[in-house]
Enzyme design. Sequence first.
Site: not given
Length: 625
Positions: A36-38, A40, A33-34, A152, A56
Amino acid sequence: MEATTGETTTGEISPAPLVGRLLDGRYRLDSLIARGGMGTVYAATDTRLDRLVAVKVMHRDKAEDPGFVRRFTREAQSSAKLSTPEVVAIHDTGTDPATGLAYLVMEHVRGLNLRQLLVKNGALSPARAVSLMESILRALAAAHAAGIVHRDIKPENVLLADDGRVKVADFGLARAVETSGQTTGLLIGTPAYFSPEQVEKGISDERSDVYAAGVLLFELLTGSPPHSGTTDYMLAHKHVTDDVPPPSTVVAGIPPSLDALVVAATRRDPAERLRDGAAFLAGLLALKGELAGATTPPVVHKTLVVPRVLPPPTPGPTATPAPATTARPGRRRRRGLIALVAVLVLALLALGGGYYLGSYRYTQAPSVLSLSLSQATARLHKADLVVRRAPDGFSEQVKAGLVLQQTPQPGGRLRKGGPVTVIVSKGADRRAVPGVVGRDLARATAALRTAGLVAAPGPAQAYSDTVPKGEVISTDPTAGTRLRPGTAVRLVLSKGQQPVPVPREVGQKRDKAVRALRALGFGVTVTQVFSDTVAVDEVMSQSPPSGAAVKGSTVSLTISKGPDVVEVPDVRGDNPDTALRKLAASGLVGKRVDAPFGTGSVVYTTDPAHGKKIKRGSTVTIFVV
């Protein structure tokens, strides 16, 4: 379009290495899906419950930090307690034993995120912006009441489901990163939404979430955040030096009450800001009715020049014209004054409601960390709060019997008379190595897993005189040693008894050969046979003849008895038939020779003579007279 979390990517997403893997024996990772910083994020299938989920998977650099994994799990557990429908639900968390990667299983939300909506449509109408903010603030209010700070808030973390639901994602994850020990010198969050206190002091609480939400509301109304900068550092410090302006200074048609709410939420001084999500929500709801009853004017950016279009002249009769319907200047001023008073009243109600919901009924939780339970109870009672004890937890740093964790955290807001949940330390978590000697590899590995430990890959092997082949001889560390959970224990498996070289004893005397073999741990059996070629009491052969055999096995020796000889019996004076029978009984063959002058009734001598030893089966001649 997938919008399961706030992680974002641009362009086509390249394949991920974990697609197709069955995570922890349960979650099949179907597609990416995406990133990110932390971590996948994957669209996945929970094979146990047969449902679509989002998983995640943490980046390896964070998954290899035990401190991060513990805090990440703890924050995820706290976030999972948020049952409000405006928060993305958390189903499960764990660590995949095959890869060692930490993961989080979440509700799968199909749709897009708020950033994608803003990129597609630009600024939203005030009514639409307020409607979206209501869901966001309900999520924040619920989190703040539970002692959870998001840290955040940004459009990427607001998900818009295809069915119209609005959900906020990633509660508590920034906190896990912030306390993991990997963030020295870093600010946690997104610079465009930093609060001044985050930039100046590196601290954040519910008011920091309120500030970020105020910036988000500004962006919804205007199409862009209030501050910009050529670097993240410059952008972050704009929040310290510059006020967030009213949205109406950028876009025309923003109601004054909405301007006032944005300003109240984004005060640079936290003490002057709306205290938490509940106060912000109260202010929003106070002006929602005004927006619902008003016709929303078109959105006009102040940077545009809108020419004034005058109506064409209307011809009329020559008679006296009818009175103009336009109100007189005095009436217009009174009507404007009334509108201004109404706006101010609404703003005061919003701020007053926020004060009532915030400062009047709430207090700050004192720190009871590292206190004994009795000390923590006394301090909380003094602050007009009560103690609620959660199950005890292990800690490497906090001694047993002292408070390890509290919710809300020190300085967190909660209702006066409300509970502060404390977790008391049980001290360092240590697991005893179980006794697994004599078990096979599978059962020994299972026993270690039950004890919270793991078997080191590639077990060692050694010979054993007592433990059968394939069973555990010993462990390293030994049984009873107390280790941290997850520590690897090396198993030593038996290869059975160690083979020993078998010496060749053929040609040796019997006693010497038997002593040598028994000294090496062998059993000995002896068989004696006659031999015309091997001397008496010498080893003629052995089995096994040479090579190696395990201790305790038997070596068979064949010992020579020498030639098979018998003594010639004395048959003198016997009649011939009796003499022949005696010779036959002794293993000899008798041969009769009669004297020509005799009567043939008496044996008078033999050849060989009596008493002589000869080979069994030899011929003995008897002489008869």
